[in-house]
Design an enzyme around this catalytic site. Structure first.
Site, PDB file in Angstrom:
ATOM      1  N   HIS A 214       0.816  -1.206   0.000  1.00  0.00           N
ATOM      2  CA  HIS A 214       0.000   0.000   0.000  1.00  0.00           C
ATOM      3  C   HIS A 214       0.854   1.262   0.000  1.00  0.00           C
ATOM      4  CE1 HIS A 214       0.298  -1.055   4.396  1.00  0.00           C
ATOM      5  NE2 HIS A 214       0.496   0.243   4.522  1.00  0.00           N
ATOM      6  N   ASP A 244       0.320  -7.715   0.091  1.00  0.00           N
ATOM      7  CA  ASP A 244       0.579  -6.305   0.395  1.00  0.00           C
ATOM      8  C   ASP A 244       2.090  -6.117   0.431  1.00  0.00           C
ATOM      9  OD1 ASP A 244       0.595  -3.699   1.231  1.00  0.00           O
ATOM     10  OD2 ASP A 244      -0.401  -4.046   3.149  1.00  0.00           O
ATOM     11  N   GLY A 331       2.591   4.281  11.307  1.00  0.00           N
ATOM     12  CA  GLY A 331       4.002   4.574  11.235  1.00  0.00           C
ATOM     13  C   GLY A 331       4.837   3.317  11.186  1.00  0.00           C
ATOM     14  N   SER A 333       4.017   0.593   9.203  1.00  0.00           N
ATOM     15  CA  SER A 333       3.776  -0.150   7.959  1.00  0.00           C
ATOM     16  C   SER A 333       5.057  -0.454   7.205  1.00  0.00           C
ATOM     17  CB  SER A 333       2.864   0.624   7.015  1.00  0.00           C
ATOM     18  OG  SER A 333       1.537   0.427   7.331  1.00  0.00           O
ATOM     19  N   SER A 349       1.600  -4.982   7.526  1.00  0.00           N
ATOM     20  CA  SER A 349       0.534  -4.568   6.621  1.00  0.00           C
ATOM     21  C   SER A 349      -0.463  -3.667   7.337  1.00  0.00           C
ATOM     22  CB  SER A 349      -0.181  -5.800   6.048  1.00  0.00           C
ATOM     23  OG  SER A 349      -1.288  -5.423   5.262  1.00  0.00           O
TER      24      SER A 349
END
Length: 493
Positions: A214, A244, A331, A333, A349
């Site tokens: 993402h 992802d 923060g 990810s 994710s």
């Protein structure tokens, strides 16, 4: 062009409990094989070896295999068997596993998951098979209420008794964007911030890194400082759907990208291999917002239905994820999920909850990302041979089970543009985000500059212990300028 060293250095204040658990024994062996092939005494294994044994026994047992998990207390592999041939069970025991008779077969559990997909793909829900209970574990976040909750509850009941469990989560499922040594990108309406998971070598031999998908669909070019020049460009990105993950190549082919995770306080863990996660396995997550935290794997091949960032009635479904009880916050990810012996397992994710109240966090399996992108773990670029252990990394083709994520290709969702909406400024106090729209898109638009380096000055683990841990970053303006060329992408957008 000078060489740049891109370390997977994740800043933030490390959780002392996790650090104490990890660092003194980072390279310690847990393998104390007490097995006797003749008597079938269960072996004492470390989790990575248990995963390999499980894969072998799955082939031996065939349809009788109904999942497996790692008993961390006894350091043993437990294998579920349904309607098993006595001879096969004897073989499993001789191989060193604890064999347990269960009611639900793998086929029945997969059928239940398919029913949930067909009838209950509702934003804010997730499901994964839990081999410890031999059931499908279904979770609904705080947004699933009223008719949606009734629909989900009815679907679970329709699966029959003993097939699934349903629980509520106090938080909201959302993607987490921020990270270790943060990376930034300029997009229409503001900045996007993410983090690096693991450095890799792309299939063409160039240095690159893996981060959340993402992040990769939100922006093409990434810098290691808030307003700096791009140092890396997205090569491949997948989100939503079958994972992802993103592969991002460093623009400078001379970039040195060591295969390690910086756990803070000058400590690093060398990443030696990619491995498949095992339910019950103890794991560690590093992120710039919340630092180092530990927990256990609770499910595999999880399906998560995130609220769409562009369609209020839509859903971004991601499949094939690792479910854990490790906490995370906006923060984190793209950040690294790994074991104390240096096995790379996943990329952060999303999930629900925070590191105060706890919650569920889901991770993209590294083995799947490597297979899909053709990358290999290890340092790339000039000087890569100098990186300890870089040459020892198993290739993407060696990752067991990478292609085993059931149903990954079946999922559909909104496209890459889902995460580019305005409103990044809405992250103030991100630690308590519980709204359905608190996902990746909220963190990519105007106001993202307010987060300037909420962990951006955390190079090589030299994080300021006073740095905010709620990802709001409202008072951290300018801290991103402290980057010296290091880039560690871990976090949530």
């Amino acid at each position: 062009m000078p060489k740049r060293k891109a370390a997977i250095a994740v800043g933030g204040v490390a959780a002392l409990g996790a650090a104490a658990l990890l660092l003194p024994n980072a390279n310690a062996s847990q393998d104390k094989d007490q097995a006797s092939g003749a008597t079938g005494t269960a072996k004492t294994l470390k989790a990575t070896d248990a995963s390999g044994l499980a894969a072998q026994l799955q082939k031996i047992l065939g349809d009788a295999f109904a999942g497996s998990y790692y008993d961390g207390a006894k350091q043993q592999l437990v294998v579920n068997v349904v309607n098993g041939d006595d001879n096969l069970i004897v073989q499993a025991k001789k191989a060193g596993a604890v064999v347990r008779q269960v009611d639900n077969s793998t086929a029945e559990l997969k059928a239940a998951a398919q029913t949930l997909k067909t009838k209950a793909t509702i934003p804010g829900t997730s499901w994964a098979v839990d081999p410890r209970t031999n059931k499908v574990q279904v979770t609904a976040d705080a947004t699933v209420t009223g008719g949606k909750w009734n629909r989900l509850q009815s679907t679970v009941r329709s699966l029959g008794p003993g097939m699934a469990t349903l629980k509520k989560s106090s938080g909201t499922f959302k993607t987490f964007v921020s990270g270790g040594d943060a990376i930034f990108s300029q997009v229409q309406g503001g900045n996007v911030r993410c983090s690096l998971g693991f450095n890799v070598t792309a299939s063409d031999g160039s240095p690159a890194f893996l981060t959340a998908g993402h992040c990769g669909v939100a922006a093409k070019e990434w810098s290691d400082s808030q307003n700096g020049q791009p140092i890396a460009t997205v090569d491949q990105a997948t989100f939503p759907g079958a994972g992802d993950f993103s592969l991002v190549k460093y623009n400078d082919p001379a970039t040195q990208a060591p295969s390690e995770v910086n756990t803070g306080n000058g400590q690093t863990v060398q990443i030696n291999q990619a491995a498949d996660a095992t339910v019950g396995e103890n794991v560690f997550r590093m992120g710039s917002t919340t630092g180092l935290h530990d927990g256990q794997v609770t499910g595999l091949d999880a399906t998560v239905n995130f609220q769409s960032e562009t369609d209020p009635n839509g859903v971004d479904t991601v499949t094939g994820l690792i479910q854990t009880n490790v906490c995370a916050e906006p923060g984190d990810s793209g950040g690294s999920l790994f074991t104390q012996d240096g096995s790379a397992l996943g990329l952060t994710s999303g999930g629900s909850g925070d590191c105060t109240s706890g919650g569920e966090t889901f991770f993209q399996p590294v083995t799947t990302a490597l297979q899909a992108t053709g990358a290999t773990l290890g340092a790339g670029g000039a000087g890569a041979g100098d990186q300890a252990g870089a040459g020892d990394q198993a290739g993407a083709g060696d990752q067991a089970g990478a292609g085993d994520q059931a149903g990954a290709g079946d999922q559909s969702g909104a496209g890459a543009g889902d995460e580019s909406g305005a409103g990044a400024g809405d992250q103030a106090g991100a630690g308590d985000q519980s709204g359905a729209g608190a996902g990746a898109g909220d963190e990519s638009g105007a106001g993202a500059g307010d987060q300037a380096g909420a962990g951006g000055d955390q190079i090589g683990g030299s994080a300021d212990p006073s740095a905010p841990s709620d990802a709001s970053g409202s008072d951290a303006s300018g801290s991103g300028a402290a980057h010296d060329g290091s880039s560690s992408l871990t976090g949530t957008r």
